[in-house]
Structure formats: C-alpha cells, structure tokens
Design a protein around this motif. Sequence first.
Motif, PDB file in Angstrom:
ATOM      1  N   ALA A   1       0.852  -1.188   0.000  1.00 15.18           N
ATOM      2  CA  ALA A   1       0.000   0.000   0.000  1.00 15.18           C
ATOM      3  C   ALA A   1       0.886   1.235   0.000  1.00 15.18           C
ATOM      4  O   ALA A   1       1.187   1.810   1.038  1.00 15.18           O
ATOM      5  CB  ALA A   1      -0.929  -0.008   1.213  1.00 15.18           C
ATOM      6  N   ASN A   2       1.318   1.625  -1.185  1.00 16.39           N
ATOM      7  CA  ASN A   2       2.259   2.735  -1.331  1.00 16.39           C
ATOM      8  C   ASN A   2       2.031   3.353  -2.705  1.00 16.39           C
ATOM      9  O   ASN A   2       1.844   2.622  -3.688  1.00 16.39           O
ATOM     10  CB  ASN A   2       3.690   2.208  -1.201  1.00 16.39           C
ATOM     11  N   PRO A   3       2.024   4.680  -2.825  1.00 16.36           N
ATOM     12  CA  PRO A   3       1.801   5.301  -4.137  1.00 16.36           C
ATOM     13  C   PRO A   3       2.778   4.844  -5.207  1.00 16.36           C
ATOM     14  O   PRO A   3       2.401   4.687  -6.368  1.00 16.36           O
ATOM     15  CB  PRO A   3       1.960   6.802  -3.852  1.00 16.36           C
ATOM     16  N   LEU A   4       4.036   4.642  -4.838  1.00 19.64           N
ATOM     17  CA  LEU A   4       5.022   4.214  -5.822  1.00 19.64           C
ATOM     18  C   LEU A   4       4.725   2.794  -6.297  1.00 19.64           C
ATOM     19  O   LEU A   4       4.836   2.499  -7.496  1.00 19.64           O
ATOM     20  CB  LEU A   4       6.428   4.295  -5.235  1.00 19.64           C
ATOM     21  N   ASP A   5       4.323   1.902  -5.384  1.00 14.40           N
ATOM     22  CA  ASP A   5       3.942   0.552  -5.782  1.00 14.40           C
ATOM     23  C   ASP A   5       2.767   0.590  -6.758  1.00 14.40           C
ATOM     24  O   ASP A   5       2.722  -0.153  -7.748  1.00 14.40           O
ATOM     25  CB  ASP A   5       3.569  -0.284  -4.552  1.00 14.40           C
ATOM     26  N   THR A   6       1.795   1.465  -6.458  1.00 13.47           N
ATOM     27  CA  THR A   6       0.637   1.600  -7.340  1.00 13.47           C
ATOM     28  C   THR A   6       1.079   2.009  -8.739  1.00 13.47           C
ATOM     29  O   THR A   6       0.612   1.454  -9.747  1.00 13.47           O
ATOM     30  CB  THR A   6      -0.344   2.651  -6.778  1.00 13.47           C
ATOM     31  N   TYR A   7       1.974   2.958  -8.817  1.00 19.36           N
ATOM     32  CA  TYR A   7       2.454   3.417 -10.121  1.00 19.36           C
ATOM     33  C   TYR A   7       3.182   2.303 -10.863  1.00 19.36           C
ATOM     34  O   TYR A   7       2.949   2.078 -12.062  1.00 19.36           O
ATOM     35  CB  TYR A   7       3.375   4.621  -9.937  1.00 19.36           C
ATOM     36  N   LEU A   8       4.056   1.583 -10.174  1.00 17.77           N
ATOM     37  CA  LEU A   8       4.875   0.575 -10.836  1.00 17.77           C
ATOM     38  C   LEU A   8       4.049  -0.616 -11.313  1.00 17.77           C
ATOM     39  O   LEU A   8       4.367  -1.222 -12.344  1.00 17.77           O
ATOM     40  CB  LEU A   8       5.984   0.104  -9.897  1.00 17.77           C
ATOM     41  N   VAL A   9       2.989  -0.963 -10.589  1.00 20.12           N
ATOM     42  CA  VAL A   9       2.124  -2.060 -11.022  1.00 20.12           C
ATOM     43  C   VAL A   9       1.501  -1.744 -12.382  1.00 20.12           C
ATOM     44  O   VAL A   9       1.355  -2.621 -13.241  1.00 20.12           O
ATOM     45  CB  VAL A   9       1.033  -2.329  -9.963  1.00 20.12           C
ATOM     46  N   HIS A  10       1.143  -0.473 -12.575  1.00 20.31           N
ATOM     47  CA  HIS A  10       0.536  -0.065 -13.835  1.00 20.31           C
ATOM     48  C   HIS A  10       1.569   0.333 -14.886  1.00 20.31           C
ATOM     49  O   HIS A  10       1.228   0.512 -16.061  1.00 20.31           O
ATOM     50  CB  HIS A  10      -0.429   1.106 -13.601  1.00 20.31           C
ATOM     51  N   HIS A  11       2.823   0.514 -14.468  1.00 23.70           N
ATOM     52  CA  HIS A  11       3.880   0.894 -15.405  1.00 23.70           C
ATOM     53  C   HIS A  11       5.121   0.043 -15.150  1.00 23.70           C
ATOM     54  O   HIS A  11       6.168   0.549 -14.715  1.00 23.70           O
ATOM     55  CB  HIS A  11       4.227   2.380 -15.253  1.00 23.70           C
ATOM     56  N   PRO A  12       5.048  -1.274 -15.398  1.00 19.91           N
ATOM     57  CA  PRO A  12       6.208  -2.147 -15.125  1.00 19.91           C
ATOM     58  C   PRO A  12       7.441  -1.772 -15.945  1.00 19.91           C
ATOM     59  O   PRO A  12       8.564  -2.088 -15.554  1.00 19.91           O
ATOM     60  CB  PRO A  12       5.693  -3.540 -15.484  1.00 19.91           C
ATOM     61  N   SER A  13       7.248  -1.081 -17.062  1.00 20.17           N
ATOM     62  CA  SER A  13       8.402  -0.682 -17.870  1.00 20.17           C
ATOM     63  C   SER A  13       9.310   0.276 -17.120  1.00 20.17           C
ATOM     64  O   SER A  13      10.506   0.378 -17.421  1.00 20.17           O
ATOM     65  CB  SER A  13       7.929  -0.022 -19.170  1.00 20.17           C
ATOM     66  N   ALA A  14       8.754   0.988 -16.118  1.00 19.46           N
ATOM     67  CA  ALA A  14       9.565   1.900 -15.324  1.00 19.46           C
ATOM     68  C   ALA A  14      10.609   1.159 -14.507  1.00 19.46           C
ATOM     69  O   ALA A  14      11.588   1.750 -14.050  1.00 19.46           O
ATOM     70  CB  ALA A  14       8.678   2.728 -14.391  1.00 19.46           C
ATOM     71  N   VAL A  15      10.408  -0.154 -14.333  1.00 18.58           N
ATOM     72  CA  VAL A  15      11.384  -0.990 -13.627  1.00 18.58           C
ATOM     73  C   VAL A  15      12.193  -1.816 -14.613  1.00 18.58           C
ATOM     74  O   VAL A  15      13.422  -1.846 -14.573  1.00 18.58           O
ATOM     75  CB  VAL A  15      10.677  -1.936 -12.632  1.00 18.58           C
ATOM     76  N   LEU A  16      11.492  -2.470 -15.538  1.00 18.10           N
ATOM     77  CA  LEU A  16      12.133  -3.474 -16.386  1.00 18.10           C
ATOM     78  C   LEU A  16      12.913  -2.887 -17.557  1.00 18.10           C
ATOM     79  O   LEU A  16      13.844  -3.518 -18.057  1.00 18.10           O
ATOM     80  CB  LEU A  16      11.072  -4.453 -16.906  1.00 18.10           C
ATOM     81  N   ASP A  17      12.515  -1.692 -18.007  1.00 18.58           N
ATOM     82  CA  ASP A  17      13.119  -1.150 -19.229  1.00 18.58           C
ATOM     83  C   ASP A  17      14.031   0.055 -18.978  1.00 18.58           C
ATOM     84  O   ASP A  17      14.504   0.666 -19.928  1.00 18.58           O
ATOM     85  CB  ASP A  17      12.024  -0.730 -20.223  1.00 18.58           C
ATOM     86  N   GLU A  18      14.263   0.408 -17.714  1.00 21.29           N
ATOM     87  CA  GLU A  18      15.075   1.586 -17.431  1.00 21.29           C
ATOM     88  C   GLU A  18      16.320   1.208 -16.631  1.00 21.29           C
ATOM     89  O   GLU A  18      16.343   0.186 -15.939  1.00 21.29           O
ATOM     90  CB  GLU A  18      14.265   2.634 -16.670  1.00 21.29           C
ATOM     91  N   ALA A  19      17.319   2.061 -16.731  1.00 22.83           N
ATOM     92  CA  ALA A  19      18.566   1.830 -16.003  1.00 22.83           C
ATOM     93  C   ALA A  19      18.354   2.096 -14.517  1.00 22.83           C
ATOM     94  O   ALA A  19      17.337   2.650 -14.098  1.00 22.83           O
ATOM     95  CB  ALA A  19      19.662   2.741 -16.553  1.00 22.83           C
ATOM     96  N   ILE A  20      19.323   1.682 -13.734  1.00 25.84           N
ATOM     97  CA  ILE A  20      19.233   1.908 -12.297  1.00 25.84           C
ATOM     98  C   ILE A  20      19.291   3.401 -12.004  1.00 25.84           C
ATOM     99  O   ILE A  20      19.698   4.203 -12.843  1.00 25.84           O
ATOM    100  CB  ILE A  20      20.361   1.172 -11.539  1.00 25.84           C
ATOM    101  N   GLU A  21      18.893   3.776 -10.795  1.00 25.78           N
ATOM    102  CA  GLU A  21      18.733   5.170 -10.431  1.00 25.78           C
ATOM    103  C   GLU A  21      20.045   5.952 -10.459  1.00 25.78           C
ATOM    104  O   GLU A  21      21.122   5.389 -10.325  1.00 25.78           O
ATOM    105  CB  GLU A  21      18.140   5.306  -9.017  1.00 25.78           C
ATOM    106  N   VAL A  22      19.857   7.268 -10.637  1.00 26.65           N
ATOM    107  CA  VAL A  22      20.985   8.183 -10.467  1.00 26.65           C
ATOM    108  C   VAL A  22      21.197   8.377  -8.974  1.00 26.65           C
ATOM    109  O   VAL A  22      20.294   8.817  -8.259  1.00 26.65           O
ATOM    110  CB  VAL A  22      20.706   9.539 -11.137  1.00 26.65           C
ATOM    111  N   THR A  23      22.361   8.017  -8.477  1.00 22.43           N
ATOM    112  CA  THR A  23      22.653   8.170  -7.058  1.00 22.43           C
ATOM    113  C   THR A  23      22.904   9.640  -6.744  1.00 22.43           C
ATOM    114  O   THR A  23      23.683  10.306  -7.419  1.00 22.43           O
ATOM    115  CB  THR A  23      23.879   7.344  -6.666  1.00 22.43           C
TER     116      THR A  23
END
Length: 420
Positions: free
Chosen positions: A61-83
Amino acid sequence: MRTGRLTALATTNALELGVDISGLDAVLMTGWPGTRVSFWQQAGRAGRAGADGVAVLVASANPLDTYLVHHPSAVLDEAIEVTTFDPSNPYVLAPHLCAAAAEVPLTQPDLALFGLADATLLDELVRRGLLRRRPTGWYWNQARAEVPSRLTDLRGSGTADVAVVDEVTGAMLGTVDGGRADSVVHPGAVYVHQGRTFVVERLEDDVALVVGGDVAHRTMATAAHHASFVDVLEEVRWGPVTWRYGHVEVTSQVQGYDVRVPPAMEVVARHELEMPVRTLPTTGVWWTVGQETLLAETGIAPGDVPGALHAAEHAAIGVLPLLATCDRWDIGGLSTALHPETGAPTVLVHDGHPGGAGFAQRGFRAARRWIEATHEAVASCGCRHGCPRCVYSPKCGNGNSPLDKAGALAVLDYLRSLAP
C-alpha cells in the motif's frame, strides 16, 4: 538451505548483498524494495549458476507501488537510479575532515581534495574545539574524548541513534534513528520487538526506557511543522507556477499521540505531550501559485484547497523514490493554502537529512516526470476518497487530515498541463 533441509526462508533485505545463496528457485518481494538497484539484487537471489528462477513483486500500500504495477516498464526497461550525494554538505563533510585530520594533519593543498574553496569549515571546527590549528596544518584535538572515526554515520542520518532499553532487565532491544525518536519512542508509545509489545516509560537523551506489557493498542504521534525558506539556489517558472530549490529550515514538535486499535486502527483516545522543538536545516523543492489562479484553473472550492494540496504532497513524496535513490522515510513535506513567507498556496518536499542529501534537487530537475508519475499513481488507484496506495502517508504528523483525493488530482493535472 543448500542441503534442502530448509525449503523456504523469510528474511529482511540482508540477502541483497554479500551473501551468495545458490539454488533458490523463487524470490517473493513483499513491496517495492525502494530502488531498482535493490529490486535487481533481490531478484537475482534466484536462478543463479545458470538455473531457472522466478521473482515476484507483491505490491504494498504505497503510491510508488501503485504506479509501478501499472507501469512495469519503469522498472524493467530503465537503467538503475541516479545516485544523489552532496559531498559539500558540511554535516557530512565535517566529521570526515575530523577523521582525516586524526590520521594525517590537513594542509592547505588538501582543501581542494575535499572540495573546499577555503578554510572556513576547518576554522569552524577549530572554533568548536574539534581541530587545532598549527603552522603545519590542522590537527585532530587529542584532548577530545571522542574517537574521530566514530563521528561519521554510515547510515547518513546525521543524528545519533536512540537505544531502546528494557527498564526491568537492562537489555537493549534495538535502536531508533535520532531524528525519529520523538515520534516513535515518546513517553506512552508502544514499541514492538520480535512480536512482543513494550510501552515507553521515559525518553532521556539517547535512551528510551520501556516496560514489557500485553497491550492491544498501537500509537501514532501527532506533530506541528513549519518551514522557513532561507534562500533560493535554482528557480524555474511553469506559467503562473514557480518552482524553487534551495535551503530551508523545518521546525517540528511532537504535540501528542493517538491510541489506535488494530486491525482498523481506529482512534480511541488522544494524549498530549510536551516535547522539544526540533529544527532541521536542509534543502527542499517547493512550488507556489497564486490562490485565485489555483481556484480558477482547478475548480477547487476554497475550503478544499488544504486537503487537495496535502494529498498532492503525500503522493509526491511517495513517488519521488522513483527518481532519486531514497526511501519515503528519507524525505518529508509540508503544504499550506497560504504560506506566511510566500503569501500563496505552497507545497514543499524536503530532504530529511541535515544539510540536504540531493533528493529534493533531483525532484526539482526532474519535476515534469515527477508530477506525471504522481498523477498516474493517484489516478490509477481504485479507491474513491484516498487510501495508503495513493494519498495516505504512514508518517503524517497530522493524522492524514485533511486529505482530498479529487482535489489532488485536479492540482496535479493542472501542474501537468503546464509542464514544459
């Protein structure tokens, strides 16, 4: 695990790094780990040594989880975060300078190695008695009782941990980050350790004394917050909306706590507290817009503006970890329908670390994507009036009130329409 005597293991994120667990067939991740780096590390515990494996992410139950469930490409198709990291932050740099000076005295040519334009910070450490100035350089003050290497905090919190101690047995049950101690281990707070419940009797300096007891309720602190804008480092305009990034001072005071009964966490009692006022000098990103413009462009009634801005702030905090290597507990925020300094509706998201940690700056520079993702997270949530998956926050000092999900969508949609 390797011999097969154990067929399943429940663990924290301790297996992310440093432990080679081979032979796992599946990994179940309960909630988004916080970063793509952690996601791939945890997923990589299965299917090692050329074997097949499967990794499953169960959204929390988290807004970011909600977004990622509907936009899996934001995890699977993008590079790791800018530190994000600010090596010039004096709250981070000063302890390291002390530790370095204890090893080898610092000299004038060393200033550039630490990114220092001049000796101002070193002179401040001399004034505080941490260093001594000699003709040959800056030395660690050997008269100090501290061990200089222990002045640095690997967790980067900038505040000393508070030990939670059983008053009866004297056993230390755990530690709480110093910045959260007032809201987590205040007198009367319920502290849960390995399934057992304890009630905090006293909070003294860096120790919280607790007594074990079988209590059915839980507690949540309520607090008052205020932000002052010290200076503006960067600024950009989206039409009538102005975005700014700069130094801020956030003051907070825990003023009481609610007694809640699981599982619905219904509030059954409220108690007042007299806790000290805490000041956090940090960095933040904030946007402002004229009140008349906001009302005209969004259609929000004047009485609904506080709830709309508050809900938009919560959602933005929940989604920022998509863009910066942070957790929602690393950042905070404030929103108001009329800030006394800006004279306008204002929403602020700030770093939770003294001096700042770069998270807010990352949000400022990726504001368009940040707002679009926040709008998507709220819009894609199926609830009617708001829930933990979109606009509720587990750390809200105002008890998640007021919150207006529909108003937040109108505000976020308006911002999205202005984004360059």
